[in-house]
Design an enzyme around this catalytic site. Structure first.
Site, PDB file in Angstrom:
ATOM      1  N   ALA A   1      -1.195  -0.342  -0.649  1.00 33.49           N
ATOM      2  CA  ALA A   1      -1.870   0.469  -0.014  1.00 33.49           C
ATOM      3  C   ALA A   1      -1.490   0.987   1.079  1.00 33.49           C
ATOM      4  O   ALA A   1      -1.409   1.729   2.269  1.00 33.49           O
ATOM      5  CB  ALA A   1      -3.330   1.523  -0.853  1.00 33.49           C
ATOM      6  N   GLU A   2      -1.282   0.042   2.024  1.00 36.16           N
ATOM      7  CA  GLU A   2      -0.895   0.163   3.582  1.00 36.16           C
ATOM      8  C   GLU A   2       0.090  -0.774   3.239  1.00 36.16           C
ATOM      9  O   GLU A   2       1.358   0.381   3.861  1.00 36.16           O
ATOM     10  CB  GLU A   2      -1.846  -1.837   4.007  1.00 36.16           C
ATOM     11  CG  GLU A   2      -3.578  -1.151   4.034  1.00 36.16           C
ATOM     12  CD  GLU A   2      -4.710  -1.431   4.028  1.00 36.16           C
ATOM     13  OE1 GLU A   2      -4.304  -1.879   6.262  1.00 36.16           O
ATOM     14  OE2 GLU A   2      -5.234  -1.977   3.980  1.00 36.16           O
ATOM     15  N   MET A   3       1.041  -1.843   3.721  1.00 37.20           N
ATOM     16  CA  MET A   3       2.440  -2.148   4.479  1.00 37.20           C
ATOM     17  C   MET A   3       2.653  -2.252   3.327  1.00 37.20           C
ATOM     18  O   MET A   3       4.134  -2.048   3.353  1.00 37.20           O
ATOM     19  CB  MET A   3       2.042  -3.204   5.203  1.00 37.20           C
ATOM     20  CG  MET A   3       2.147  -2.901   6.738  1.00 37.20           C
ATOM     21  SD  MET A   3       1.358  -4.264   7.744  1.00 37.20           S
ATOM     22  CE  MET A   3       2.959  -4.025   8.655  1.00 37.20           C
TER      23      MET A   3
END
Lengths: 332, 332
Positions: free
Chosen positions: B125-127
């Site tokens: 859910a980030e990079m």
């Protein structure tokens, strides 16, 4: 550039003054000129706005997101990511040397950088905002209001001033001093014989008919797929969307080849991954010519000599929002 | 800071040497120390990696996307935007002065900056990438490989070296010279009487029990909602997720108040929009105290004296990908 090389180049430039000028005159490509007449305060304000994601609805996307000045003024993605992870329809063209373009956007629908700058802010699939809301945000920030007063003489913020400032910053984003320009200016050793042969091929095979001038492109519209049609799933129609003329279908602004080593992937749909592939397709579709591997390699080597000095500047520190500043709405 | 002010401050600092040291010793907050012992080459490499979106699956998200050094080292959004426009679970803490934290992340699950740096790269859910793929990308880029050889003595790229470099860059992101630090160092005029009263209130009402030390926080874990429970829809459980102990539910690392004027919105869920609101909630929930409007305003005024000199550096120019570099996958 090393200091030795810089010194050598400077001394050469002094030594060969008139020679270099006549050399330039004989070539269809001219050196990128360093910028003159910059309104520095306006450009500094524009730099802040260029990097400010508060011009987007989400508070996450700035001009620099898709025209990233760490990466040749583009995003190095086939087609860009916009608000809500929207898949953009087209490849982000580089902002570098874009002041030299005959018009802005692939289809030339904006006359100049100032007109262009307003587009992505209000495009639902890009920054997803509106000009009114963007102005509200900037107007609410005291640090910006002071700077607008300094630059424009009054503290009213409007989209005209915002885009004026962004365009002035973009005017500064030229990339002089490419090795090819050093050669144009008289340094015979600035490019290798192999690169030089690539340039000769670039001229004799006809690439230079469209890719010429200081930006090596950017100064005309041409049909993509002149000899053979271009195959793509990308639905964008090009200049026909602006002129309404069926004859302008798949006509696009010729992209600059300046810094083309950095601005991958290529074409309006970003479907050409490498310069080798792009050169091969251009040769066949635009010139009816199949380059041999060696010819292709030479042309690619020449194009890599067009990488200039990248704009170097301090990362801007943005004036903070205050309690009254409208909040970003990334997930609404 | 104006030159006059800078000169005045420098002369004062010279003049009051020992006095200022004893003044510091008597306060629960100490000045931010300028950085010593930087490995400059390692930090420069780390700066590039910090700004490089090729460490993400999409090629669009870099460390700087959510810890934006133009905006107080954060994204100024309630909870962050990640790969595919994922809505992150928690507010991005500032990277500024984060080297002073007892541990990293709100729940302290990373021991240090180096361990932290690997987290977002591999977080879906980030990079949204993996360490293996990120290493493949960096290893494929000749400009990086040369720099790794220069910095580490060999050209092998691995996640250990990547995070080492990012952490060294982050070590440089300290913000000395806040007006409050000027006051701590002996300049009585650096803060106003109103701000000074705010500081006294900050101490006497108990804020300083958790927000102390050079970072004015960051050095302990505390329960959010000590006197009254904190109401939130955010599901994050805090340190319990690390320790497995039920007693650690809603326990978080105390955030630094350095540059808090820039790091809005506040709390782990980003639900407090303004410093006024955050101060009111903290007073009631942590201290059982309802600050009057004037008290609140004084404390807020004090907190705004904690804004230090922001890191100023040249925007990095990233080494370009080459034909063999794995391509970003923003829409897969």
């Amino acid at each position: 550039m090393t200091l030795t090389r810089l010194l050598k180049h400077s001394l050469l430039a002094l030594a060969i003054g008139t020679v270099s000028h006549s050399a330039i005159a004989n070539e269809p490509i001219q050196p990128i000129e360093p910028l003159k007449n910059v309104n520095l305060a306006l450009a500094e304000l524009g730099k802040k706005l260029y990097f400010d994601p508060r011009l987007s609805k989400s508070g996450f996307i700035s001009c620099n997101s898709c025209h990233n000045l760490s990466m040749g003024g583009t995003d190095n993605i086939k087609t860009s990511i916009g608000h809500g992870w929207a898949q953009g329809p087209i490849n982000s063209p580089t902002v570098l040397n874009s002041s030299l373009n005959v018009a802005q956007f692939w289809d030339g629908r904006a006359a100049d950088l100032k007109e262009q700058a307003g587009g992505p802010i209000a495009n639902p699939a890009e920054m997803g905002f509106t000009h009114v809301l963007a102005v509200d945000v900037i107007q609410s920030i005291p640090g910006y209001v002071r700077e607008f007063r300094l630059v424009f003489g009054d503290e009213e913020v409007n989209i005209d001033k915002i885009t004026d400032a962004i365009a002035e910053f973009e005017n500064t984003l030229v990339t002089p001093n490419a090795r090819f320009d050093q050669w144009l200016l008289g340094d015979q050793d600035a490019i290798t014989p192999f690169e030089r042969e690539g340039y000769e091929l670039f001229k004799t095979s006809g690439c230079v008919a469209c890719h010429n001038g200081p930006a090596v492109g950017g100064n005309s519209f041409q049909k993509m797929g002149l000899i053979e049609p271009y195959q793509t799933n990308n639905p964008v129609e090009g200049r026909a969307a602006v002129t309404g003329k069926d004859a302008d279908r798949f006509t696009f602004k010729v992209p600059t080849l300046r810094n083309v080593e950095l601005t991958y992937p290529y074409f309006h749909d970003g479907e050409a991954t490498t310069l080798t592939e792009a050169t091969d397709i251009m040769g066949r579709l635009q010139l009816g010519r199949k380059f041999t591997d060696e010819e292709n390699a030479k042309i690619v080597a020449f194009m890599k000599t067009l990488t200039g000095d990248q704009p170097q500047f301090l990362m801007p520190i943005l004036p903070p929002s205050v309690d009254a500043t409208p909040k970003p709405q990334p997930f609404d």
